[in-house]
Design a protein around this motif. Structure first.
Motif, short mmCIF file in Angstrom:
data_model
loop_
_atom_site.label_atom_id
_atom_site.label_comp_id
_atom_site.label_asym_id
_atom_site.label_seq_id
_atom_site.Cartn_x
_atom_site.Cartn_y
_atom_site.Cartn_z
N SER A 37 2.25 0.60 7.68
CA SER A 37 3.42 1.21 7.05
C SER A 37 3.16 2.70 6.88
O SER A 37 2.00 3.15 6.92
CB SER A 37 3.71 0.57 5.68
N VAL A 38 4.22 3.45 6.68
CA VAL A 38 4.06 4.90 6.55
C VAL A 38 4.94 5.42 5.43
O VAL A 38 6.02 4.87 5.15
CB VAL A 38 4.40 5.61 7.88
N MET A 85 0.83 -1.21 0.00
CA MET A 85 0.00 0.00 0.00
C MET A 85 0.86 1.26 0.00
O MET A 85 0.65 2.17 -0.81
CB MET A 85 -0.91 0.00 1.22
N ALA A 86 1.86 1.29 0.90
CA ALA A 86 2.72 2.47 0.98
C ALA A 86 3.49 2.69 -0.31
O ALA A 86 3.71 3.83 -0.74
CB ALA A 86 3.68 2.32 2.16
N THR A 138 -6.76 8.46 -2.86
CA THR A 138 -7.89 7.66 -3.36
C THR A 138 -7.51 6.94 -4.65
O THR A 138 -7.86 5.77 -4.86
CB THR A 138 -9.11 8.56 -3.59
N SER A 139 -6.76 7.63 -5.51
CA SER A 139 -6.27 7.00 -6.74
C SER A 139 -5.38 5.81 -6.41
O SER A 139 -5.49 4.74 -7.02
CB SER A 139 -5.51 8.02 -7.58
N ALA A 140 -4.49 5.99 -5.40
CA ALA A 140 -3.63 4.88 -4.98
C ALA A 140 -4.45 3.74 -4.41
O ALA A 140 -4.16 2.56 -4.67
CB ALA A 140 -2.62 5.38 -3.93
N ALA A 141 -5.51 4.07 -3.65
CA ALA A 141 -6.37 3.03 -3.08
C ALA A 141 -7.02 2.18 -4.16
O ALA A 141 -7.08 0.95 -4.05
CB ALA A 141 -7.43 3.67 -2.19
N ARG A 142 -7.50 2.85 -5.23
CA ARG A 142 -8.13 2.09 -6.32
C ARG A 142 -7.10 1.19 -7.03
O ARG A 142 -7.41 0.08 -7.44
CB ARG A 142 -8.76 3.05 -7.33
N LYS A 143 -5.87 1.68 -7.13
CA LYS A 143 -4.81 0.86 -7.77
C LYS A 143 -4.44 -0.32 -6.89
O LYS A 143 -4.15 -1.42 -7.39
CB LYS A 143 -3.59 1.74 -8.05
#
Length: 540
Positions: free
Chosen positions: A295-296, A249-250, A320-325
């Motif tokens: 993670s950060v 995610m990070a 939000t774009s990263a979350a969708r990816k």
């Protein structure tokens, strides 16, 4: 008898000040003001007016120097001379660490080993008017010039007052400058002072590699540190699709933010540098076969005209774009794995929210008083951490109490924060800049180009006229340490709102082992240009 009115005397003063290894957070940084106090206390003016020379202490025990020299005839007009005396560390000096604070010795060593130095450094060495050493450029040379100007003021050179302020901690959290702001307001109110300008002499910064232009700055860039705590779901490494790895995610959040020019703020079409990552790590302690689930990733981001509210909206969109990816990557890989194993694929939905929303979730669950007690306890327990680490810890711990919301990405802000300030439309500043530019061109054949913002980050952010006066509620609400050991005196800053100007020495390679100073310019033309500018500022 004059102490600092020749190039040789100012060079000796510079060498003496550099010799004190006043690295931010060190004992030498705490000791440094004693040198300035001792030297200034020997001046006739302060022998006669000892109360105008003060050593003021910040909340952490470090101190700043305030020296007020009044004009021969009573006047409210006052120019503030700002400087800082802390420097960054010297780990980058390698084999030359032992000489990093010995200006003349280090310069001579570099002469002897010239063939080992970069080409640009060899060219400067060959010219004969560059000195090397940590703090020589940033910014003890500017401090030396200010002391020389203060001595001139004590001899009646200027028609207005000079107020000398030199602070610690500029290279880290600006503890010194934040402590100076109430003092400046107190002096202003006590003596009914008219602060004409806050004049800094941070060195000129190159806009690009090989840039040899000379600059004068009518503002100072803003800086903010957005962080994203990524909360996944823990699982055994043998069942990775039963959870969501927070390091993944990070990584995708960083890929969304790093060098993203959509996030570059602009001033009249000129962009600030793009954001870049300063910290990215998993928060799992020790080894186990459990996947990381917290993670950060933390960034440096520059501000010019944009408000905190506008920035927060942009960052949430990127998160939000990263979350969708993240969801799409997980879905695609889970589907592929399911087909190969004859199993059914699971899916993940990643929510995005702010620290302010997280703390309200925690308060609904635990109660407001309990959450406040927890935060105070963490701060007391981990007080040895720096502000970034402590901010991350608070978000991490609160997220753990709200683990039913995971997976999630939480936007927060860590110290330090520097508001963008600008004075390029101020009439007096415009006149002063033109006066200095004309002098530089006519006398020294040097073209000084005005830049609206000093790009090196400076303490002028805490006294100047804000580029954007919008509410700071988004900052306060999303900064875990706000009023828990970190704050900015916005009310006092607003009450001061002094026009700002930065004209400093020519140097190269700030914060690098090749940091160096053009000593001929610093203790010659620069000082004369500042004298001319101060006279202009006292007009009308």
């Amino acid at each position: 008898m004059a102490m600092w009115q020749t190039k040789e005397a100012m060079t000796d003063l510079l060498c003496e000040m550099v010799r004190i290894p006043s690295i931010s957070g060190s004992q030498a940084e705490k000791d440094f003001p004693e040198l300035i106090i001792k030297k200034l206390s020997e001046m006739d003016y302060f022998l006669q007016h000892p109360d105008d020379l003060q050593q003021l202490f910040a909340e952490d025990g470090r101190s700043l120097v305030s020296a007020f020299v009044r004009a021969p005839e009573p006047t409210a007009k006052t120019v503030i001379l700002f400087s800082h005396f802390d420097v960054v560390d010297i780990k980058d000096f390698g084999k030359w660490q032992d000489s990093a604070f010995e200006v003349k010795a280090l310069t001579q060593q570099f002469y002897r080993e010239m063939d080992r130095l970069p080409q640009s450094v060899r060219e400067d060495l060959a010219s004969g008017h560059w000195l090397f050493g940590r703090g020589s450029m940033d910014m003890k040379s500017g401090l030396a010039v200010h002391l020389s100007l203060l001595e001139m003021a004590s001899q009646g050179t200027f028609s207005g007052n000079l107020l000398f302020i030199s602070v610690p901690d500029e290279e880290a959290n600006s503890v010194g400058m934040r402590a100076a702001v109430p003092h400046l307001l107190q002096l202003k109110n006590k003596y009914n002072l008219d602060y004409r300008v806050a004049l800094n002499s941070e060195p000129m910064f190159s806009l690009y590699p090989g840039d040899d232009h000379h600059y004068i700055y009518t503002g100072s860039i803003g800086k903010i540190m957005p962080g994203f705590l990524c909360c996944g779901k823990e699982t055994h490494v043998g069942e990775p699709f039963s959870g969501l790895n927070s390091n993944l995610m990070a990584s995708l959040v960083t890929a969304e933010i790093e060098l993203n020019t959509d996030l570059c703020d602009q001033d009249e079409g000129k962009p600030a540098p793009p954001p870049t990552n300063l910290i990215q790590k998993g928060l799992k302690s020790g080894y186990s076969v459990q996947t990381p689930h917290h993670s950060v990733t933390l960034f440096n981001l520059f501000l010019l005209e944009r408000s905190i509210a506008e920035l927060s909206e942009l960052l949430l969109r990127k998160a939000t774009s990263a979350a969708r990816k993240i969801e799409a990557l997980y879905h695609d890989e889970a589907e592929k794995y399911a087909k190969r194993t004859g199993s059914s694929a699971s899916h993940q939905t990643v929510r995005v929210q702010t620290f302010d929303q997280l703390i309200h979730e925690a308060e609904r669950s635990l109660g407001k008083e309990k959450v406040a007690q927890m935060i105070d306890a963490w701060i007391n327990q981990y007080r040895s951490m720096d502000d970034r680490g402590l901010s991350i810890l608070i978000v991490d711990q609160l997220a753990a109490y709200c683990n039913t919301l995971a997976p999630m990405i939480i936007l927060f802000y860590a110290p330090p924060f520097y508001p963008a300030v600008q004075s390029h439309h101020h009439q007096r500043i415009q006149a002063t800049v033109k006066k200095i530019q004309d002098h530089a061109q006519n006398v020294y054949r040097t073209k000084l180009i005005e830049q609206h913002y000093f790009s090196g980050i400076s303490d002028l952010s805490y006294i100047g006229v804000p580029a954007n006066r919008s509410s700071m509620d988004q900052l306060r609400g999303n900064m875990p340490l706000w009023n828990h050991g970190y704050s900015i005196p916005f009310t006092e800053i607003e009450a001061l709102s002094v026009p700002v100007l930065n004209l400093g020495p020519v140097g190269r390679d700030p914060h690098q082992w090749t940091e160096r100073l053009d000593v001929d310019f610093a203790f010659g033309p620069l000082k004369e240009l500042l004298i001319d500018g101060i006279h202009e500022l006292f007009k009308d």
